[in-house]
Design a protein around this motif. Structure first.
Motif, short mmCIF file in Angstrom:
data_model
loop_
_atom_site.label_atom_id
_atom_site.label_comp_id
_atom_site.label_asym_id
_atom_site.label_seq_id
_atom_site.Cartn_x
_atom_site.Cartn_y
_atom_site.Cartn_z
N GLY A 36 0.83 -1.20 0.00
CA GLY A 36 0.00 0.00 0.00
C GLY A 36 0.86 1.24 0.00
N LEU A 37 0.30 2.34 -0.49
CA LEU A 37 1.01 3.62 -0.53
C LEU A 37 0.30 4.64 0.35
N GLY A 38 1.09 5.41 1.07
CA GLY A 38 0.55 6.48 1.89
C GLY A 38 1.22 7.80 1.59
N ILE A 39 0.55 8.86 1.96
CA ILE A 39 1.10 10.21 1.83
C ILE A 39 1.19 10.80 3.24
N SER A 40 2.31 11.41 3.56
CA SER A 40 2.56 11.88 4.91
C SER A 40 3.24 13.24 4.85
N GLY A 41 2.68 14.23 5.54
CA GLY A 41 3.30 15.54 5.48
C GLY A 41 2.59 16.57 6.34
N GLY A 42 2.82 17.84 6.00
CA GLY A 42 2.34 18.93 6.81
C GLY A 42 1.15 19.69 6.27
N PRO A 43 1.34 20.59 5.30
CA PRO A 43 0.26 21.48 4.88
C PRO A 43 -0.97 20.73 4.37
N PRO A 44 -2.13 20.96 4.96
CA PRO A 44 -3.33 20.22 4.55
C PRO A 44 -3.72 20.39 3.09
N ASP A 45 -3.61 21.61 2.55
CA ASP A 45 -4.00 21.82 1.16
C ASP A 45 -3.11 21.01 0.21
N MET A 46 -1.82 20.95 0.53
CA MET A 46 -0.90 20.16 -0.28
C MET A 46 -1.24 18.67 -0.20
N LEU A 47 -1.49 18.18 1.01
CA LEU A 47 -1.81 16.77 1.17
C LEU A 47 -3.10 16.41 0.44
N ARG A 48 -4.05 17.33 0.44
CA ARG A 48 -5.32 17.06 -0.26
C ARG A 48 -5.07 16.85 -1.76
N ARG A 49 -4.15 17.58 -2.35
CA ARG A 49 -3.83 17.39 -3.77
C ARG A 49 -3.32 15.97 -4.01
N PHE A 50 -2.48 15.49 -3.11
CA PHE A 50 -1.97 14.13 -3.27
C PHE A 50 -3.07 13.10 -3.05
N VAL A 51 -3.91 13.32 -2.06
CA VAL A 51 -5.04 12.42 -1.82
C VAL A 51 -5.91 12.31 -3.07
N ASP A 52 -6.12 13.43 -3.74
CA ASP A 52 -7.01 13.47 -4.89
C ASP A 52 -6.42 12.83 -6.15
N THR A 53 -5.14 12.47 -6.12
CA THR A 53 -4.58 11.76 -7.27
C THR A 53 -5.13 10.34 -7.40
N GLY A 54 -5.62 9.79 -6.30
CA GLY A 54 -6.12 8.42 -6.32
C GLY A 54 -5.04 7.38 -6.16
N HIS A 55 -3.79 7.79 -5.98
CA HIS A 55 -2.69 6.84 -5.88
C HIS A 55 -2.50 6.28 -4.46
N PHE A 56 -3.08 6.95 -3.47
CA PHE A 56 -2.70 6.65 -2.09
C PHE A 56 -3.82 5.96 -1.32
N ASP A 57 -3.39 5.07 -0.43
CA ASP A 57 -4.32 4.29 0.39
C ASP A 57 -4.48 4.84 1.80
N ALA A 58 -3.53 5.67 2.22
CA ALA A 58 -3.55 6.18 3.60
C ALA A 58 -2.91 7.55 3.67
N LEU A 59 -3.23 8.26 4.74
CA LEU A 59 -2.75 9.62 4.97
C LEU A 59 -2.23 9.72 6.40
N ILE A 60 -1.07 10.39 6.57
CA ILE A 60 -0.63 10.81 7.90
C ILE A 60 -0.58 12.33 7.91
N THR A 61 -1.30 12.93 8.87
CA THR A 61 -1.18 14.35 9.13
C THR A 61 -0.66 14.52 10.55
N HIS A 62 0.14 15.55 10.79
CA HIS A 62 0.73 15.69 12.12
C HIS A 62 0.63 17.12 12.63
N ASN A 63 0.38 17.22 13.94
CA ASN A 63 0.33 18.51 14.64
C ASN A 63 -0.79 19.43 14.18
N ARG A 64 -1.66 18.96 13.30
CA ARG A 64 -2.68 19.83 12.73
C ARG A 64 -4.11 19.39 13.02
N PHE A 65 -4.24 18.43 13.94
CA PHE A 65 -5.57 18.12 14.45
C PHE A 65 -5.42 17.74 15.92
#
Length: 213
Positions: free
Chosen positions: A41-70
């Motif tokens: 599986g592939l995940g995307i992990s990082g900081g800025p929410p707007d940037m992470l949303r772009r990666f989520v919307d590619t359809g390539h990723f199965d999971a997300l890690i967000t940190h310090n922002r919730f």
């Protein structure tokens, strides 16, 4: 090992969108490795929410890690978490303690995540800390359970140094917190710069650091 169950693209804010998504970039390489069976599986992990949303919307990723922002005092990843969960991704929320400021009250630091907290954020920490104290609840328990109680979040990532930290985490997760205290916590005013909205964060410029809190 011949197979990796899960691989995350970590902190893509340290490159550009164009470089990350290019034909010979990291996303293409990870997708090819998954197609080949080297990665499960592939995940995307990082900081800025707007940037992470772009990666989520590619359809390539199965999971997300967000940190310090919730956290109890920072909500800029709220919309991102809902968006990723609605798309069926696993959502991992890291650093629920804001790198330590939410572990105890009275607080012993004015640092949140990778920099100094704003005065409104410090006021929110102190108000929530006082509410928890009056209710006989450790601030750390509320900070941890803020993430654990959200049905959109698959798992919460916390930093542990030894077995005692692990055991303490289990104790904090088991603390009973009343609906009245949660309602009081949610009513505490937050720094508007740290509440989820389209322009919540400006350019992301911090140096690379790990999700270890």
């Amino acid at each position: 090992v011949e197979h990796l169950p899960m691989v995350y693209l970590h902190d893509p804010e340290n490159t550009t969108w164009e470089a990350a998504m290019s034909d010979d970039g990291p996303v293409a390489a990870l997708v090819a490795a998954r197609d080949e069976g080297l990665i499960g599986g592939l995940g995307i992990s990082g900081g800025p929410p707007d940037m992470l949303r772009r990666f989520v919307d590619t359809g390539h990723f199965d999971a997300l890690i967000t940190h310090n922002r919730f956290t109890l005092v920072q909500r800029t990843a709220d919309d991102l978490i809902g968006h990723a969960a609605a798309k069926g991704l696993g959502v991992l929320n890291a650093a629920p303690y804001g790198r330590g400021i939410l572990t105890r009250w009275p607080r012993e630091t004015d640092t949140y995540a990778y920099g100094r907290a704003s005065k409104p954020m410090l006021a929110a920490v102190d108000r929530i800390g006082a509410l928890c104290h009056d209710a006989g609840v450790p601030l750390a328990a509320a900070a941890l359970q803020w993430s654990l109680r959200d049905p959109r979040i698959t798992a919460t990532v916390v930093g542990l140094q030894d077995r005692s930290d692990y055991e303490r985490t289990l104790e904090l997760a088991a603390v009973d917190i009343s609906d009245e205290l949660w309602a009081a916590i949610e009513a505490v005013p937050l720094d508007r710069a740290h509440v989820s909205r389209p322009d919540a964060e400006g350019p992301y410029t911090r140096p690379h650091e790990g999700h270890d809190d």
